[in-house]
Motif scaffolding. Structure first.
Motif, PDB file in Angstrom:
ATOM      1  N   ILE A   1       0.836  -1.206   0.000  1.00 21.97           N
ATOM      2  CA  ILE A   1       0.000   0.000   0.000  1.00 21.97           C
ATOM      3  C   ILE A   1       0.868   1.252   0.000  1.00 21.97           C
TER       4      ILE A   1
ATOM      5  N   GLN B   1       2.425   1.954  -3.204  1.00 25.81           N
ATOM      6  CA  GLN B   1       1.388   2.081  -4.229  1.00 25.81           C
ATOM      7  C   GLN B   1       1.412   0.952  -5.254  1.00 25.81           C
TER       8      GLN B   1
ATOM      9  N   ASN C   1      -1.904  -0.270  -6.881  1.00 22.54           N
ATOM     10  CA  ASN C   1      -2.548   0.582  -7.875  1.00 22.54           C
ATOM     11  C   ASN C   1      -2.174   0.100  -9.277  1.00 22.54           C
TER      12      ASN C   1
ATOM     13  N   ASN D   1      -6.111  -5.720  -2.249  1.00 24.36           N
ATOM     14  CA  ASN D   1      -7.199  -4.933  -2.835  1.00 24.36           C
ATOM     15  C   ASN D   1      -8.582  -5.551  -2.672  1.00 24.36           C
TER      16      ASN D   1
ATOM     17  N   SER E   1     -10.280  -6.191  -0.194  1.00 20.42           N
ATOM     18  CA  SER E   1     -11.067  -5.534   0.857  1.00 20.42           C
ATOM     19  C   SER E   1     -11.852  -4.339   0.324  1.00 20.42           C
ATOM     20  N   ALA E   2     -11.443  -3.774  -0.816  1.00 17.83           N
ATOM     21  CA  ALA E   2     -12.162  -2.646  -1.399  1.00 17.83           C
ATOM     22  C   ALA E   2     -13.450  -3.088  -2.087  1.00 17.83           C
ATOM     23  N   GLY E   3     -13.564  -4.396  -2.382  1.00 14.21           N
ATOM     24  CA  GLY E   3     -14.774  -4.908  -3.005  1.00 14.21           C
ATOM     25  C   GLY E   3     -14.912  -4.574  -4.483  1.00 14.21           C
ATOM     26  N   ASP E   4     -13.829  -4.170  -5.125  1.00 18.41           N
ATOM     27  CA  ASP E   4     -13.852  -3.840  -6.555  1.00 18.41           C
ATOM     28  C   ASP E   4     -14.163  -5.094  -7.366  1.00 18.41           C
TER      29      ASP E   4
ATOM     30  N   ILE F   1     -11.227  -6.703  -9.177  1.00 18.52           N
ATOM     31  CA  ILE F   1     -10.287  -7.448  -8.327  1.00 18.52           C
ATOM     32  C   ILE F   1     -10.882  -8.798  -7.964  1.00 18.52           C
TER      33      ILE F   1
END
Length: 143
Positions: free
Chosen positions: A18, A21, A24, A109, A111-114, A117
């Motif tokens: 994180i 980055q 990303n 990633n 955990s962001a629920g994208d 991903i």
């Protein structure tokens, strides 16, 4: 204790991803775009990690007869660069280049629920299953 160390190591690795980055995908795309808006920071992150890891690993390998939290060191047995390794590395690189993400950052990633991903993780798990099936099928003796 082993589980705590594994959890702590995973969390520390995730925080490192994180902070640098590396979670990303655009950072990865910009690193791979050497003819456009090239971003060398990924090479700096990887190089810094290697500059720290290699000497510490060599020192600890000489100092320790066995790992602190396991019965023995788990080192790779195969050292040959063969066709399966080259094909696997190539497929990994193509997937990384297309998606801009690899397994470690994907887990961070999730955990962001994208949905992208989640689809990546599904495809990754499916690929591992298929790879395992292919390896078993190829290792069976032919009649």
């Amino acid at each position: 204790m082993k589980l705590f160390i594994a959890l702590f190591s995973g969390i520390l690795f995730g925080i490192g991803l994180i902070v640098s980055q590396m979670v990303n995908p655009n950072k990865i795309f910009n690193f791979l775009d050497i003819t456009g808006d090239w971003d060398p920071s990924l090479a700096l992150v990887m190089g810094s990690a290697l500059l720290l890891f290699i000497p510490v690993y060599q020192i600890l390998k000489k100092m320790l007869k066995q790992p602190l939290f396991a019965n023995e060191f788990s080192l790779p047995l195969k050292t040959l660069i063969d066709r399966p390794l080259i094909i696997g590395a190539g497929l990994f690189g193509i997937g990384w280049g297309i998606s801009g993400i690899c397994p470690g950052p994907a887990i961070v990633n999730v955990s962001a629920g994208d949905p992208k991903i989640i689809a990546f993780i599904f495809a990754m798990v499916l690929g591992m299953y298929i790879s395992n099936y292919v390896n078993i099928a190829l290792s069976k003796p032919k009649d």
